[in-house]
Design an enzyme around this catalytic site. Structure first.
Site, PDB file in Angstrom:
ATOM      1  CG  ASP A   1      -5.338   0.758   8.134  1.00 19.12           C
ATOM      2  OD1 ASP A   1      -5.514  -0.016   9.084  1.00 19.12           O
ATOM      3  OD2 ASP A   1      -4.249   1.335   7.941  1.00 19.12           O
TER       4      ASP A   1
ATOM      5  CG  ASP B   1      -1.971   0.938   1.312  1.00 19.71           C
ATOM      6  OD1 ASP B   1      -2.402   1.379   0.236  1.00 19.71           O
ATOM      7  OD2 ASP B   1      -2.444   1.261   2.426  1.00 19.71           O
ATOM      8  CG  HIS B   2      -0.342   4.844   0.243  1.00 20.58           C
ATOM      9  ND1 HIS B   2      -0.763   5.826  -0.635  1.00 20.58           N
ATOM     10  CD2 HIS B   2      -1.426   4.494   0.965  1.00 20.58           C
ATOM     11  CE1 HIS B   2      -2.056   6.044  -0.443  1.00 20.58           C
ATOM     12  NE2 HIS B   2      -2.486   5.251   0.515  1.00 20.58           N
TER      13      HIS B   2
ATOM     14  CB  SER C   1     -12.481   3.637   7.428  1.00 21.35           C
ATOM     15  OG  SER C   1     -11.600   2.534   7.478  1.00 21.35           O
TER      16      SER C   1
ATOM     17  CG  ASN D   1      -7.239   0.678  -0.323  1.00 22.65           C
ATOM     18  OD1 ASN D   1      -7.551  -0.238  -1.066  1.00 22.65           O
ATOM     19  ND2 ASN D   1      -6.107   1.337  -0.430  1.00 22.65           N
TER      20      ASN D   1
END
Ligand code: 13P
Length: 332
Positions: free
Chosen positions: A279, A94-95, A237, A277
């Site tokens: 988290d 990720d990133h 989220s 995504n």
């Protein structure tokens, strides 16, 4: 050099093509700890869902890159042990912030990487992304790129302001880089504080913040320019208010934490958005369960006592996302 294929992992290619066609999205859950990994796999196996386990720069620093890689290998075996004969698990960076980081992940068994050149000028973003794509594709590893800037803070990635992706740039970017999927900015952002109070209205009954809608017009325009191309949403989220309330009730302090309403993610998942995504929601579920447990059992000091309900809470949250928001259940 360890190929992800040897570890039983898969890249995102077929998974995304199927998701775009089927009008659902693949969950991309970040993980740093064994409990998160277990909860992700338990949820994916129970719901028969493909899953992307992703690792950020912060996770690599926290847990150690080698350990995370072996955890992902363990995750495949664990899924099989839980009864899933052919799990579809992606290990994704990720990133990724440089060619070197992406290369090191590819060489150590990642099946997918993100190169985040979104803070660079357009041409430099293309150049860097293309370099990563060239190396990744030699090893059959898929690459996610990003155009547009998301606001918020996530591990070491931060931006004060968001800039929506410009639909007029996406064709040139995708063609010149050869990337496999594209993360776009349409109003989502990283973290548990996605919007300031000034950007929201307030529900008169609950006093809770109501966030502004995502820019679905931008998403539509991008889809029109790149029909069928896999689109990724970061910062997705929902910041469940029951978790926030539990955290605040048991000594936490998260006033006005607010996320993306699930009905908007549901709508996005039905479009070309095929990776979502998540988290922060896992962090919130874990923290709420642990705070509650400590308040109710002040005598407990064995991590297994408070990490068991924390793992259970994360698993429930992951199952909820898969079944009620992304629609990736029964898609193995
Ligand atoms: P959230 O902070 O909304 O969970 O976003 C996570 C993310 O986008 C990881 O890249």
């Amino acid at each position: 050099m360890v190929s992800y294929k040897k570890l039983g992992l898969v890249n995102t290619k077929k998974m995304f093509a199927k998701a775009v066609k089927g009008g659902y999205a693949i969950p991309a859950f970040n993980f740093n700890t064994m409990e998160q990994m277990q909860a992700i796999i338990q949820a994916a196996v129970e719901t028969k869902s493909p899953v992307i386990m992703q690792v950020s720069k912060g996770a690599r620093k926290y847990a150690n890159p080698t350990i995370l890689r072996y955890m992902a290998e363990g995750a495949v075996q664990y899924a099989k042990e839980l009864g899933c004969k052919k799990p579809q698990i992606v290990l994704h960076l990720d990133h990724g912030d440089s060619y070197e980081t992406c290369k090191s992940c590819i060489d150590s068994g990642f099946s997918s990487v993100m190169i985040d050149g979104s803070s660079l000028p357009f041409k430099e973003n293309i150049k860097l992304t293309k370099k990563v794509v060239n190396y990744a594709h030699k090893h059959d590893v898929t690459v996610e790129a990003e155009l547009g800037v998301l606001a918020g803070v996530e591990d070491e990635v931060s931006a004060a302001e968001s800039h929506y992706t410009k639909p007029e740039e996406v064709v040139e970017f995708a063609t010149k880089t050869g990337c496999d999927s594209l993360a776009i900015s349409i109003g989502t952002s990283h973290g548990a504080y996605k919007f300031t109070a000034a950007q929201c209205t307030r529900d008169p009954k609950t006093g809770k913040l109501v966030p502004p809608p995502l820019a679905f017009d931008v998403l539509k325009a991008i889809e029109k320019k790149l029909p069928g191309f896999p689109i990724v949403l970061h910062g997705s989220s929902s910041v469940p208010q029951d978790c926030v309330d539990t955290i605040n009730k048991f000594g936490g302090k998260l006033p006005d934490a607010v996320g993306i309403p699930e009905e908007q993610l549901r709508k996005a998942a039905k479009s070309a958005v095929c990776k979502i995504n998540i988290d922060s929601d896992s962090r919130l579920a874990m923290t709420a369960a642990i705070r509650k447990h400590f308040a109710e059992h002040p005598d407990h000091f064995d991590p297994r006592q408070y990490l068991t309900p924390a793992r259970e809470a994360m698993k429930e949250m992951y199952i909820h996302k898969i079944v009620k928001v992304l629609g990736s259940n029964n898609k193995l």
